[in-house]
Scaffold this active site. Sequence first.
Site, PDB file in Angstrom:
ATOM      1  N   GLY A   1       0.817  -1.209   0.000  1.00 56.72           N
ATOM      2  CA  GLY A   1       0.000   0.000   0.000  1.00 56.72           C
ATOM      3  C   GLY A   1       0.845   1.250   0.000  1.00 56.72           C
ATOM      4  N   ASN A   2       0.206   2.376   0.215  1.00 55.78           N
ATOM      5  CA  ASN A   2       0.934   3.642   0.282  1.00 55.78           C
ATOM      6  C   ASN A   2       0.287   4.534   1.337  1.00 55.78           C
ATOM      7  OD1 ASN A   2      -1.085   5.517  -1.097  1.00 55.78           O
ATOM      8  ND2 ASN A   2      -0.832   3.922  -2.644  1.00 55.78           N
ATOM      9  N   ARG A   3       0.887   5.683   1.576  1.00 56.13           N
ATOM     10  CA  ARG A   3       0.482   6.528   2.696  1.00 56.13           C
ATOM     11  C   ARG A   3      -0.613   7.550   2.367  1.00 56.13           C
ATOM     12  NH1 ARG A   3       3.760   5.580   6.849  1.00 56.13           N
ATOM     13  NH2 ARG A   3       5.855   4.783   6.430  1.00 56.13           N
TER      14      ARG A   3
END
Length: 221
Positions: A29-31
């Site tokens: 995932g990412n932030r």
Amino acid sequence: VGEADLAGRHVLVSAGGTREPLDPVRFLGNRSSGKQGYALAAAAAARGARVTLLSANVSLPGPAGVDVIPVATALELREAAVKAAPEADVVVMAAAVADFRPAVYATGKIKKVEGEEPAPVALVRNPDILAELSADRTRPGQLVVGFAAETDQVLAHGRAKLARKGCDLLVVNEVGDGKAFGTDTNEAVILGADGSETPVPPGPKEELADAIWDQVVARLG
Ligand code: C5P
């Protein structure tokens, strides 16, 4: 603002960040928090637009009057975007889409095996949704807006990306060192395919959202 300058328009906004599953309990995932995309959707609704929001893994309440479609992965986001785009006067791809996904999805939880090294994770490319939507427009006069998070040479990389993706506007912001991701403020430059360059000073994501819609409204037929 205070004006319904998007009345009668249908806008499609993507927000959040995709999650690319490795197994039933794990993902890459990412932030991205989704705050900028949600602010864009809320601002468009306040300016009179009909808004469809493709929401990837965002834990924020849906903005009032906005049609929220939840998606998880880049492939799901692509499918929903391709389906909704032909009806939209404006498409804004604010979501952080994973460039790669695991090549293999393990249907059972990946286990550690005593005395064995972990297997490497092979990745494959995800489709570039922004480039695809920009190239495949069927609706006359449709505007497509992309985002770019850059850590260095922000304007040069932004110009190159704008050309590569084929969109009309590209909102470039500098990331890293706690900038942009998950915060309530943003600072950006809105680049136009027509050569325009509109700096937006640091401020709430709502202000950047309105600055983006101002640029869009100025270009809508
Ligand atoms: O290439 P990069 O990821 O920096 O481009 C960012 C822009 O492209 C964002 O608008 C993002 O929503 C979009 N994007 C996309 N599909 C991808 C990767 C990025 O639509 N696979």
